[in-house]
Design a protein around this motif. Sequence first.
Motif, PDB file in Angstrom:
ATOM      1  N   ALA A   1       4.113  29.607 -58.108  1.00 60.96           N
ATOM      2  CA  ALA A   1       4.524  28.961 -56.859  1.00 60.96           C
ATOM      3  C   ALA A   1       3.496  27.952 -56.360  1.00 60.96           C
ATOM      4  CB  ALA A   1       4.785  30.023 -55.793  1.00 60.96           C
ATOM      5  N   TYR A   2       2.196  28.263 -56.494  1.00 58.13           N
ATOM      6  CA  TYR A   2       1.177  27.440 -55.823  1.00 58.13           C
ATOM      7  C   TYR A   2       0.225  26.674 -56.742  1.00 58.13           C
ATOM      8  CZ  TYR A   2       2.827  30.150 -51.878  1.00 58.13           C
ATOM      9  OH  TYR A   2       3.630  30.726 -50.934  1.00 58.13           O
ATOM     10  N   ILE A   3      -0.041  27.193 -57.945  1.00 59.13           N
ATOM     11  CA  ILE A   3      -1.049  26.550 -58.812  1.00 59.13           C
ATOM     12  C   ILE A   3      -0.402  25.634 -59.858  1.00 59.13           C
ATOM     13  CG2 ILE A   3      -3.016  26.941 -60.376  1.00 59.13           C
ATOM     14  CD1 ILE A   3      -3.510  28.059 -57.537  1.00 59.13           C
ATOM     15  N   PHE A   4       0.555  26.170 -60.605  1.00 59.38           N
ATOM     16  CA  PHE A   4       1.132  25.452 -61.750  1.00 59.38           C
ATOM     17  C   PHE A   4       1.716  24.085 -61.388  1.00 59.38           C
ATOM     18  CE2 PHE A   4       4.287  25.077 -65.336  1.00 59.38           C
ATOM     19  CZ  PHE A   4       3.340  24.936 -66.338  1.00 59.38           C
ATOM     20  N   PRO A   5       2.521  23.962 -60.299  1.00 57.76           N
ATOM     21  CA  PRO A   5       3.134  22.651 -60.022  1.00 57.76           C
ATOM     22  C   PRO A   5       2.121  21.559 -59.679  1.00 57.76           C
ATOM     23  CG  PRO A   5       3.913  24.332 -58.453  1.00 57.76           C
ATOM     24  CD  PRO A   5       2.899  24.985 -59.327  1.00 57.76           C
ATOM     25  N   LYS A   6       0.905  21.951 -59.257  1.00 57.54           N
ATOM     26  CA  LYS A   6      -0.075  20.955 -58.801  1.00 57.54           C
ATOM     27  C   LYS A   6      -1.025  20.484 -59.904  1.00 57.54           C
ATOM     28  CE  LYS A   6       0.358  22.468 -54.075  1.00 57.54           C
ATOM     29  NZ  LYS A   6      -0.103  23.360 -53.040  1.00 57.54           N
ATOM     30  N   ILE A   7      -0.909  21.043 -61.107  1.00 57.02           N
ATOM     31  CA  ILE A   7      -1.769  20.619 -62.222  1.00 57.02           C
ATOM     32  C   ILE A   7      -1.329  19.209 -62.655  1.00 57.02           C
ATOM     33  CG2 ILE A   7      -2.475  21.134 -64.604  1.00 57.02           C
ATOM     34  CD1 ILE A   7      -1.965  24.121 -63.955  1.00 57.02           C
TER      35      ILE A   7
END
Length: 418
Positions: free
Chosen positions: A203-209
């Motif tokens: 939810a919070y880490i993967f989409p922002k890479i």
Amino acid sequence: MGMNTGSEEAVTKKGRFAAIVVCWFLGNGSLISWNSMLTIVDYYAQVFPRYHPTRMLTLVYQPFAFITIAILTYHEAKLNTRMRNILGYTLFFISSFLVIILDLATSGKGGVGAFIGICLISAAFGVADANVQGGMVGDLAFMEPEFIQSFLAGLAASGALTSALRLITKAAFEHTNDGLRKGAMMFFAVSSFFELLCVLLYAYIFPKIPIVKYYRSKAASEGSKTVSADLAAAGIHLQNELEAEEDPKHHERLTIRQLLMQNLDYELGLYLIYVLTLSIFPGFLSEDTGNHALGSWYVLVLIAMYNVLDLIGRYTPMIKCLKIVSRKGLLIAILSRFLFIPAFYFTAKYGGQGWMILLTSLLGLTNGHLTVCVLTEAPKGYKGPEANALGNVLVMFLLGGLFSGVALDWLWLIGKGW
């Protein structure tokens, strides 16, 4: 995308290692709950001796997984992948926690009510698995092959981790009252923690890479509607870009039927890999291997060896000379695995435990290696929306193979009586 090759290369390097690590954890979370249930079957065999829990729980899990993935694959192009994956990991978390609550509520006494409860949780694991595996493989199919490889390695690592934990808990609790039960509860506490971690990571880490944002933006520009919620979570809104690219060719895409026909050999291959594996593992290994010097440790050692070699097999395709890229070569390798059936039959009847451990290790090694070869080769050359759809189709065949293998596993009981 309006990005030159130099800056494109720079973006595709940013966050690559972080994405590979997160994919590994997300893979781990896709199967750790179910592997925990499989690994503590000796506890359930003791609590529910009349219900064949090893085979029964798997038989409940598989149809739910297969029917769910079939429905999701059919509607794949319209689905919000972000909500689908978060729902899957959340369902895994809640179900894992419910195992502990159910056991505490019944004081580990067993009975038909408790067994039905465990079967319902098993069905929930199946639904969660279909959401997560199809969603994640579809999502990663239009990114780098290393991401799928890492996700698949994480899947296998969950098996190796649960096996290692099982051996530790057996050694620690073997001579205590309620030892099996304590070990089983510890399993699901660890499992619940991992599932919660996956919800937060996805939810919070993967989409922002950066590299993940790049590939999702690229897929969106190719007409993919499944990535918009993830891009929005990363702070990217593509409305203007998509309006600028109203060229009809961006909206032309192969149908599910066309993708099915173009990749029949890959789909059949994945199906056959898992038909064979699940017709032997874990049911046959748990109930049909006789008495040996290792005693109650024997089945646990077999399952651990399978899981560890399955994990190793998912890294071997990274060695270029070992990876099978030929479509015909892959199919030949997959079909040759059916020699395992007579091999296991005669080894169980006449062979020693060393031979059975070796065979089980080879079953795991080939399972992991061939799975990665198929799933990293098949999506090559497709645009984002098509690669996503194909990822879902391939997972549907994989789960279909699991389901068929579990059903065929019951054939080993012929002539043995119930």
